[in-house]
Design an enzyme around this catalytic site. Sequence first.
Site, PDB file in Angstrom:
ATOM      1  N   LYS A  12       1.120  -1.195  -0.159  1.00  0.00           N
ATOM      2  CA  LYS A  12      -0.218  -0.023  -0.238  1.00  0.00           C
ATOM      3  C   LYS A  12       0.331   1.253   0.078  1.00  0.00           C
ATOM      4  O   LYS A  12       2.563   1.048   0.737  1.00  0.00           O
ATOM      5  CB  LYS A  12      -0.847   0.056   1.450  1.00  0.00           C
ATOM      6  CG  LYS A  12      -1.616  -1.220   1.001  1.00  0.00           C
ATOM      7  CD  LYS A  12      -3.044  -1.164   2.580  1.00  0.00           C
ATOM      8  CE  LYS A  12      -3.762  -2.476   2.515  1.00  0.00           C
ATOM      9  NZ  LYS A  12      -5.349  -1.818   3.605  1.00  0.00           N
ATOM     10  N   TYR A  52     -13.044  -2.510  -3.708  1.00  0.00           N
ATOM     11  CA  TYR A  52     -12.946  -2.836  -2.742  1.00  0.00           C
ATOM     12  C   TYR A  52     -14.239  -2.606  -2.392  1.00  0.00           C
ATOM     13  O   TYR A  52     -14.382  -2.610  -1.172  1.00  0.00           O
ATOM     14  CB  TYR A  52     -12.279  -1.992  -1.015  1.00  0.00           C
ATOM     15  CG  TYR A  52     -11.256  -2.013  -1.013  1.00  0.00           C
ATOM     16  CD1 TYR A  52     -11.018  -3.305  -0.430  1.00  0.00           C
ATOM     17  CD2 TYR A  52      -9.708  -0.682  -0.977  1.00  0.00           C
ATOM     18  CE1 TYR A  52      -9.627  -2.953  -0.368  1.00  0.00           C
ATOM     19  CE2 TYR A  52      -8.835  -0.881  -0.816  1.00  0.00           C
ATOM     20  CZ  TYR A  52      -8.328  -2.335   0.484  1.00  0.00           C
ATOM     21  OH  TYR A  52      -7.063  -3.024   0.744  1.00  0.00           O
ATOM     22  N   PHE A  60     -15.287   2.834   7.011  1.00  0.00           N
ATOM     23  CA  PHE A  60     -14.696   3.117   6.857  1.00  0.00           C
ATOM     24  C   PHE A  60     -14.493   3.255   4.723  1.00  0.00           C
ATOM     25  O   PHE A  60     -13.119   3.883   4.315  1.00  0.00           O
ATOM     26  CB  PHE A  60     -12.935   2.410   7.697  1.00  0.00           C
ATOM     27  CG  PHE A  60     -13.716   0.924   7.403  1.00  0.00           C
ATOM     28  CD1 PHE A  60     -13.245   0.327   6.417  1.00  0.00           C
ATOM     29  CD2 PHE A  60     -14.335  -0.108   8.304  1.00  0.00           C
ATOM     30  CE1 PHE A  60     -13.165  -1.365   5.468  1.00  0.00           C
ATOM     31  CE2 PHE A  60     -13.955  -1.157   7.951  1.00  0.00           C
ATOM     32  CZ  PHE A  60     -14.003  -1.664   6.748  1.00  0.00           C
ATOM     33  N   ARG A  88      -1.159 -14.266   4.699  1.00  0.00           N
ATOM     34  CA  ARG A  88      -2.168 -13.931   5.944  1.00  0.00           C
ATOM     35  C   ARG A  88      -1.253 -13.866   7.178  1.00  0.00           C
ATOM     36  O   ARG A  88      -1.340 -13.439   7.520  1.00  0.00           O
ATOM     37  CB  ARG A  88      -3.410 -14.307   6.068  1.00  0.00           C
ATOM     38  CG  ARG A  88      -4.701 -13.782   4.602  1.00  0.00           C
ATOM     39  CD  ARG A  88      -5.559 -14.879   4.416  1.00  0.00           C
ATOM     40  NE  ARG A  88      -7.069 -13.568   5.487  1.00  0.00           N
ATOM     41  CZ  ARG A  88      -6.989 -12.312   5.439  1.00  0.00           C
ATOM     42  NH1 ARG A  88      -7.091 -11.270   4.434  1.00  0.00           N
ATOM     43  NH2 ARG A  88      -7.180 -11.440   5.944  1.00  0.00           N
ATOM     44  N   THR A  94      -4.778  -7.085  10.817  1.00  0.00           N
ATOM     45  CA  THR A  94      -5.373  -6.316  10.217  1.00  0.00           C
ATOM     46  C   THR A  94      -5.224  -4.989  11.129  1.00  0.00           C
ATOM     47  O   THR A  94      -4.464  -3.964  10.404  1.00  0.00           O
ATOM     48  CB  THR A  94      -7.130  -5.999   9.657  1.00  0.00           C
ATOM     49  OG1 THR A  94      -7.237  -7.258   9.429  1.00  0.00           O
ATOM     50  CG2 THR A  94      -7.262  -4.539   8.815  1.00  0.00           C
ATOM     51  N   ARG A 105       2.427  -6.131   8.503  1.00  0.00           N
ATOM     52  CA  ARG A 105       2.177  -5.145   9.737  1.00  0.00           C
ATOM     53  C   ARG A 105       2.585  -5.080  11.111  1.00  0.00           C
ATOM     54  O   ARG A 105       2.680  -3.744  11.186  1.00  0.00           O
ATOM     55  CB  ARG A 105       0.759  -5.498   9.570  1.00  0.00           C
ATOM     56  CG  ARG A 105       0.356  -5.453   8.576  1.00  0.00           C
ATOM     57  CD  ARG A 105      -1.350  -6.144   8.427  1.00  0.00           C
ATOM     58  NE  ARG A 105      -1.761  -6.057   6.888  1.00  0.00           N
ATOM     59  CZ  ARG A 105      -3.295  -6.717   6.900  1.00  0.00           C
ATOM     60  NH1 ARG A 105      -3.817  -8.014   7.759  1.00  0.00           N
ATOM     61  NH2 ARG A 105      -3.976  -5.977   5.784  1.00  0.00           N
ATOM     62  N   ASN A 115      -1.788   0.351   7.483  1.00  0.00           N
ATOM     63  CA  ASN A 115      -1.434  -1.473   7.397  1.00  0.00           C
ATOM     64  C   ASN A 115      -0.084  -2.214   6.091  1.00  0.00           C
ATOM     65  O   ASN A 115      -0.072  -3.421   6.211  1.00  0.00           O
ATOM     66  CB  ASN A 115      -2.361  -2.319   8.221  1.00  0.00           C
ATOM     67  CG  ASN A 115      -3.682  -2.495   6.790  1.00  0.00           C
ATOM     68  OD1 ASN A 115      -3.059  -2.018   5.448  1.00  0.00           O
ATOM     69  ND2 ASN A 115      -4.467  -3.260   7.346  1.00  0.00           N
ATOM     70  N   HIS A 118      -1.800  -5.507   1.698  1.00  0.00           N
ATOM     71  CA  HIS A 118      -3.490  -6.348   1.600  1.00  0.00           C
ATOM     72  C   HIS A 118      -3.344  -7.386   1.359  1.00  0.00           C
ATOM     73  O   HIS A 118      -2.437  -8.101  -0.162  1.00  0.00           O
ATOM     74  CB  HIS A 118      -4.116  -5.384   0.541  1.00  0.00           C
ATOM     75  CG  HIS A 118      -5.517  -5.627  -0.163  1.00  0.00           C
ATOM     76  ND1 HIS A 118      -6.544  -6.290   1.118  1.00  0.00           N
ATOM     77  CD2 HIS A 118      -5.497  -7.390  -0.730  1.00  0.00           C
ATOM     78  CE1 HIS A 118      -7.763  -7.350  -0.007  1.00  0.00           C
ATOM     79  NE2 HIS A 118      -6.975  -7.436  -1.012  1.00  0.00           N
ATOM     80  N   GLU A 129      -9.524 -11.339  -7.682  1.00  0.00           N
ATOM     81  CA  GLU A 129      -8.114 -10.236  -7.401  1.00  0.00           C
ATOM     82  C   GLU A 129      -6.918  -9.609  -8.839  1.00  0.00           C
ATOM     83  O   GLU A 129      -6.457  -8.787  -9.271  1.00  0.00           O
ATOM     84  CB  GLU A 129      -7.697 -10.114  -5.728  1.00  0.00           C
ATOM     85  CG  GLU A 129      -8.674  -9.293  -5.267  1.00  0.00           C
ATOM     86  CD  GLU A 129      -8.688  -9.444  -3.689  1.00  0.00           C
ATOM     87  OE1 GLU A 129      -7.092  -9.975  -3.368  1.00  0.00           O
ATOM     88  OE2 GLU A 129      -9.200  -9.477  -2.704  1.00  0.00           O
TER      89      GLU A 129
HETATM   90  P1  CMP Z   1      -7.072  -4.794   4.064  1.00  0.00           P
HETATM   91  O1  CMP Z   1      -6.735  -6.079   3.858  1.00  0.00           O
HETATM   92  O2  CMP Z   1      -6.704  -4.194   2.997  1.00  0.00           O
HETATM   93  O3  CMP Z   1      -8.618  -5.134   3.192  1.00  0.00           O
HETATM   94  C1  CMP Z   1      -9.466  -3.691   4.164  1.00  0.00           C
HETATM   95  C2  CMP Z   1      -8.966  -2.766   5.028  1.00  0.00           C
HETATM   96  O4  CMP Z   1     -10.088  -1.954   5.204  1.00  0.00           O
HETATM   97  C3  CMP Z   1      -8.131  -2.995   5.910  1.00  0.00           C
HETATM   98  O5  CMP Z   1      -6.667  -3.844   4.868  1.00  0.00           O
HETATM   99  C4  CMP Z   1      -8.021  -1.867   6.885  1.00  0.00           C
HETATM  100  O6  CMP Z   1      -7.247  -1.438   5.776  1.00  0.00           O
HETATM  101  C5  CMP Z   1      -9.033  -1.203   6.188  1.00  0.00           C
HETATM  102  N1  CMP Z   1     -10.046  -0.178   7.444  1.00  0.00           N
HETATM  103  C6  CMP Z   1     -10.388   0.635   7.958  1.00  0.00           C
HETATM  104  N2  CMP Z   1     -10.364   0.497   9.340  1.00  0.00           N
HETATM  105  C7  CMP Z   1     -11.072  -0.718   9.247  1.00  0.00           C
HETATM  106  C8  CMP Z   1     -12.577  -1.369  10.311  1.00  0.00           C
HETATM  107  N3  CMP Z   1     -12.167  -0.795  10.926  1.00  0.00           N
HETATM  108  N4  CMP Z   1     -11.603  -2.534  10.551  1.00  0.00           N
HETATM  109  C9  CMP Z   1     -11.187  -3.321   8.933  1.00  0.00           C
HETATM  110  N5  CMP Z   1     -10.972  -3.057   8.571  1.00  0.00           N
HETATM  111  C10 CMP Z   1     -10.344  -1.292   7.956  1.00  0.00           C
END
Ligand code: CMP
Length: 136
Positions: A12, A52, A60, A88, A94, A105, A115, A118, A129
Amino acid sequence: MSSTEQTLSIIKPDAVERNLVEKIKEIFKKNNLVIKDSKKIQISKEEAADFYKVHQSKPFYDQLCTYLSSGPIVVMILQGENAVILNRELMGATNPKEAKENTIRKLYGISIDKNSVHGSDSNSNAKKEIDFFFKH
Ligand code: CMP
């Protein structure tokens, strides 16, 4: 049972900006994931919203799409035994605050939004994807 799989990984904007691309790629390679394809791109907010879209009902969502389109990202196809789950595990939770020691992360994440990486969460999403970024 183990099987060779492919999964999509995104480095990212926060991590690209801090020159962490090679360090993150090394973690994948050290853990037996082969980088089959990799490209640095910048996507529009509309493309991020499309990517997304599973999150469109989340509070969010708008912020997430603004963020992913805010700067260059590196998208990669990772291949290896159980690549989806392995990726993962290497990424960690996350929220970087909850991620285990030595996960990407935990090492590099700044916040739940920034973070650093992805990764696809299932085989079926991995296929979608990968197609999204590499078969258009
Ligand atoms: P990612 O794995 O890219 O998938 C969705 C993204 O939403 C996640 O990583 C986070 O960076 C972002 N995100 C922001 N706020 C939240 C939240 N409250 N819970 C989960 N994901 C979040």
